[in-house]
Scaffold this motif. Structure first.
Motif, short mmCIF file in Angstrom:
data_model
loop_
_atom_site.label_atom_id
_atom_site.label_comp_id
_atom_site.label_asym_id
_atom_site.label_seq_id
_atom_site.Cartn_x
_atom_site.Cartn_y
_atom_site.Cartn_z
N GLY A 43 0.82 -1.21 0.00
CA GLY A 43 0.00 0.00 0.00
C GLY A 43 0.85 1.26 0.00
N PHE B 255 2.27 1.70 -3.46
CA PHE B 255 1.17 2.05 -4.38
C PHE B 255 0.88 3.55 -4.23
N ARG B 256 0.79 3.98 -2.99
CA ARG B 256 0.52 5.40 -2.70
C ARG B 256 1.62 6.28 -3.31
N LYS C 2 -4.96 -13.34 -1.43
CA LYS C 2 -6.15 -14.19 -1.39
C LYS C 2 -5.76 -15.68 -1.34
N ASP D 299 -16.84 1.04 -5.56
CA ASP D 299 -15.60 0.61 -4.89
C ASP D 299 -15.42 -0.89 -5.09
N ILE E 97 -10.49 -6.94 -0.08
CA ILE E 97 -9.66 -7.76 0.82
C ILE E 97 -10.06 -7.54 2.28
N GLY E 98 -10.18 -6.27 2.67
CA GLY E 98 -10.55 -5.95 4.05
C GLY E 98 -11.94 -6.47 4.38
N LEU F 187 -12.21 4.06 -0.50
CA LEU F 187 -11.88 5.28 -1.24
C LEU F 187 -12.59 6.49 -0.61
N LEU G 43 -22.77 -1.28 10.92
CA LEU G 43 -21.34 -1.13 11.20
C LEU G 43 -20.64 -0.68 9.92
N VAL G 44 -19.71 0.26 10.05
CA VAL G 44 -18.97 0.72 8.88
C VAL G 44 -17.47 0.54 9.13
N GLY G 45 -16.70 0.35 8.04
CA GLY G 45 -15.26 0.23 8.16
C GLY G 45 -14.57 0.44 6.84
N ARG H 221 -12.34 -0.32 13.31
CA ARG H 221 -11.01 -0.05 12.73
C ARG H 221 -10.45 -1.28 12.00
N ALA I 271 -14.35 -5.39 14.49
CA ALA I 271 -15.67 -5.54 13.88
C ALA I 271 -16.40 -6.74 14.50
CO1 B1M Z 1 -6.73 0.74 -4.23
N1 B1M Z 1 -6.53 2.43 -3.25
N2 B1M Z 1 -7.36 1.74 -5.79
N3 B1M Z 1 -6.61 -0.95 -5.16
N4 B1M Z 1 -5.73 0.10 -2.77
C1 B1M Z 1 -6.13 2.32 -1.84
C2 B1M Z 1 -7.36 2.23 -0.95
C3 B1M Z 1 -5.33 3.68 -1.66
C4 B1M Z 1 -5.34 4.19 -0.19
C5 B1M Z 1 -3.90 3.47 -2.20
C6 B1M Z 1 -3.05 4.69 -1.99
O1 B1M Z 1 -3.13 5.63 -2.75
N5 B1M Z 1 -2.22 4.64 -0.97
C7 B1M Z 1 -6.07 4.63 -2.65
C8 B1M Z 1 -7.26 5.42 -2.08
C9 B1M Z 1 -6.93 6.88 -1.89
C10 B1M Z 1 -8.11 7.64 -1.43
O2 B1M Z 1 -9.24 7.33 -1.65
N6 B1M Z 1 -7.81 8.73 -0.76
C11 B1M Z 1 -6.49 3.66 -3.73
C12 B1M Z 1 -6.82 4.03 -5.06
C13 B1M Z 1 -6.64 5.51 -5.40
C14 B1M Z 1 -7.30 3.11 -6.00
C15 B1M Z 1 -7.72 3.39 -7.46
C16 B1M Z 1 -8.58 4.67 -7.64
C17 B1M Z 1 -6.42 3.43 -8.28
C18 B1M Z 1 -6.61 3.76 -9.74
O3 B1M Z 1 -7.33 3.10 -10.44
N7 B1M Z 1 -5.95 4.80 -10.10
C19 B1M Z 1 -8.52 2.12 -7.81
C20 B1M Z 1 -10.00 2.23 -7.43
C21 B1M Z 1 -10.84 1.13 -7.99
C22 B1M Z 1 -12.24 1.17 -7.42
O4 B1M Z 1 -12.48 0.70 -6.32
N8 B1M Z 1 -13.17 1.76 -8.15
C23 B1M Z 1 -7.84 1.12 -6.91
C24 B1M Z 1 -7.71 -0.22 -7.24
C25 B1M Z 1 -7.09 -1.16 -6.43
C26 B1M Z 1 -6.81 -2.59 -6.87
C27 B1M Z 1 -7.93 -3.19 -7.73
C28 B1M Z 1 -5.52 -2.61 -7.64
C29 B1M Z 1 -6.57 -3.29 -5.50
C30 B1M Z 1 -7.84 -3.92 -4.87
C31 B1M Z 1 -7.89 -5.42 -5.03
C32 B1M Z 1 -8.96 -6.02 -4.15
O5 B1M Z 1 -9.37 -5.50 -3.10
N9 B1M Z 1 -9.43 -7.14 -4.62
C33 B1M Z 1 -6.18 -2.12 -4.61
C34 B1M Z 1 -5.52 -2.25 -3.35
C35 B1M Z 1 -5.08 -3.65 -2.97
C36 B1M Z 1 -5.27 -1.14 -2.51
C37 B1M Z 1 -4.43 -1.08 -1.23
C38 B1M Z 1 -2.97 -1.13 -1.67
C39 B1M Z 1 -4.62 -2.16 -0.19
C40 B1M Z 1 -6.05 -2.29 0.32
C41 B1M Z 1 -6.11 -3.52 1.16
O6 B1M Z 1 -6.52 -4.57 0.68
N10 B1M Z 1 -5.61 -3.43 2.44
C42 B1M Z 1 -4.87 0.31 -0.63
C43 B1M Z 1 -3.79 0.98 0.19
C44 B1M Z 1 -4.00 0.81 1.68
O7 B1M Z 1 -5.11 0.72 2.16
N11 B1M Z 1 -2.93 0.81 2.38
C45 B1M Z 1 -5.49 1.00 -1.78
C46 B1M Z 1 -5.52 -4.56 3.33
C47 B1M Z 1 -6.84 -4.74 4.07
C48 B1M Z 1 -6.69 -5.91 5.04
O8 B1M Z 1 -7.10 -3.56 4.84
O9 B1M Z 1 -9.00 -2.85 3.36
O10 B1M Z 1 -8.19 -1.34 5.22
P1 B1M Z 1 -8.44 -2.70 4.69
O11 B1M Z 1 -9.47 -3.41 5.69
C49 B1M Z 1 -9.32 -3.45 7.09
C50 B1M Z 1 -10.00 -2.27 7.83
O12 B1M Z 1 -10.10 -1.11 7.06
C51 B1M Z 1 -11.32 -2.85 8.28
O13 B1M Z 1 -11.01 -4.21 8.52
C52 B1M Z 1 -10.10 -4.67 7.52
C53 B1M Z 1 -9.28 -5.81 8.07
O14 B1M Z 1 -8.67 -5.52 9.29
N12 B1M Z 1 -12.49 -2.83 7.38
C54 B1M Z 1 -13.75 -2.96 7.87
C55 B1M Z 1 -12.59 -2.77 6.04
N13 B1M Z 1 -13.85 -2.85 5.64
C56 B1M Z 1 -14.61 -2.98 6.75
C57 B1M Z 1 -15.99 -3.11 6.90
C58 B1M Z 1 -16.50 -3.24 8.17
C59 B1M Z 1 -15.66 -3.22 9.29
C60 B1M Z 1 -14.27 -3.07 9.16
O15 B1M Z 1 -17.86 -3.39 8.25
C61 B1M Z 1 -18.41 -3.88 9.37
#
Ligand code: B1M
Length: 238
Positions: free
Chosen positions: A71, A74-75, A92, A121, A125-126, A171, A197-199, A218, A223
């Motif tokens: 991440g 990527f950022r 996965k 969106d 993975i999360g 996002l 619940l949101v995350g 978080r 969750a």
């Molecule tokens: Co995306 N992406 N991405 N991406 N991507 C981020 C989110 C980003 C932060 C990267 C960055 O710039 N550093 C950034 C968003 C910036 C912003 O909005 N300010 C970004 C961007 C910009 C984009 C695109 C727009 C890029 C582009 O096309 N130019 C595009 C958008 C596509 C779309 O959605 N329309 C895009 C695409 C992609 C991929 C397809 C390449 C891929 C997704 C693959 C997939 O998911 N199958 C991808 C990925 C992998 C990421 C990063 C690198 C990793 C996300 C992840 O899986 N983290 C991400 C960077 C980052 O977050 N560090 C990024 C691991 C996961 C375990 O954590 O998802 O946070 P997370 O989930 C946690 C908690 O948040 C919480 O629990 C989870 C587990 O502990 N949680 C919940 C999540 N959902 C919950 C729901 C709940 C409760 C808790 O409900 C009860």
């Protein structure tokens, strides 16, 4: 980085993952996740499990930490979408092995949750991790996948009558859709029928409160804990 041989020669440079000590193996898995090597991630995950690591340890230390590194790059524009997709695919492959272990309970379901990533969106993975942890906590999970519209959430709520609605967004541009979903429930007089619940990485407590959720979570463990607590509280009231 590890490249397979382009010829029929044996690949002398291939790393024998089973020969590495745990710390080295985890570090190698971070590299393999970065390089999107799904087979190696599956192999490394299995080795750690066979050596006695818990599914939660493998998830946190090898997979989630590796994805955090992905991440950052990527950022910073060092990695691009196709590479990150490969990393996600590799993650996965590891999660597929951890899933049954994290979900292992044998207990009667303590409630039902409908969960999905909001419209626009495709990050899952999360959300998938949350679904796994919820299963592990004893919930029946109805996973709507990604890019979920209000109508799809409503149809699933009608069909499954869950205790909880879970919304995920990664996002900043899709976070506001959570408010659309919750406001639609309010408009239909159905908001109080569910715990919402949101995350997602860009959210925080303040945002959760502002959109009218019952709680912001978080991470996946929080969750699952929050879900158990709020369902128990709700049952105690009726
Ligand atoms: Co995306 N992406 N991405 N991406 N991507 C981020 C989110 C980003 C932060 C990267 C960055 O710039 N550093 C950034 C968003 C910036 C912003 O909005 N300010 C970004 C961007 C910009 C984009 C695109 C727009 C890029 C582009 O096309 N130019 C595009 C958008 C596509 C779309 O959605 N329309 C895009 C695409 C992609 C991929 C397809 C390449 C891929 C997704 C693959 C997939 O998911 N199958 C991808 C990925 C992998 C990421 C990063 C690198 C990793 C996300 C992840 O899986 N983290 C991400 C960077 C980052 O977050 N560090 C990024 C691991 C996961 C375990 O954590 O998802 O946070 P997370 O989930 C946690 C908690 O948040 C919480 O629990 C989870 C587990 O502990 N949680 C919940 C999540 N959902 C919950 C729901 C709940 C409760 C808790 O409900 C009860």
């Amino acid at each position: 980085m590890q490249w397979g041989s382009m010829t029929d020669q044996p690949d002398d440079d291939a790393i024998d993952l089973s020969a590495l000590a745990d710390a080295e193996l985890i570090s190698q898995m971070h590299d393999d996740l970065y390089d999107g090597l799904a087979d190696e991630i599956a192999e490394g995950t299995q080795i750690l499990l066979d050596r006695g690591s818990s599914a939660q340890q493998v998830l946190d230390d090898a997979l989630v930490e590796g994805m955090r590194i992905v991440g950052i790059d990527f950022r910073d524009g060092i990695l691009f979408v196709p590479e990150v997709l490969l990393s996600a695919n590799a993650m996965k492959a590891g999660m597929a092995l951890l899933r049954p272990l994290l979900a292992e309970t044998g207990a009667k379901p303590i409630g039902t949750i409908v969960i999905g990533t909001v419209k626009g969106d495709i990050h899952d993975i999360g959300k998938n991790l949350v679904a796994m942890m919820m299963e592990g906590a004893g919930f029946d999970v109805i996973d709507l996948g990604v890019n979920t519209s209000v109508d799809e959430y409503l149809a699933a709520l009608d069909e499954h009558q869950p205790d909880i609605l879970g919304l995920s967004a990664l996002l900043t541009t899709t976070m506001p859709y959570m408010k659309i979903v919750i406001d639609t429930l309010k408009d239909k007089g159905r908001r109080d029928d569910y715990i919402v619940l949101v995350g997602g990485a860009p959210l925080n407590e303040e945002f959760g409160a502002a959109v009218g959720a019952d709680a912001y979570c978080r991470d996946a463990s929080i969750a699952a804990e929050t879900a158990k607590t709020l369902v128990a509280q709700r049952r105690a009231r009726v």
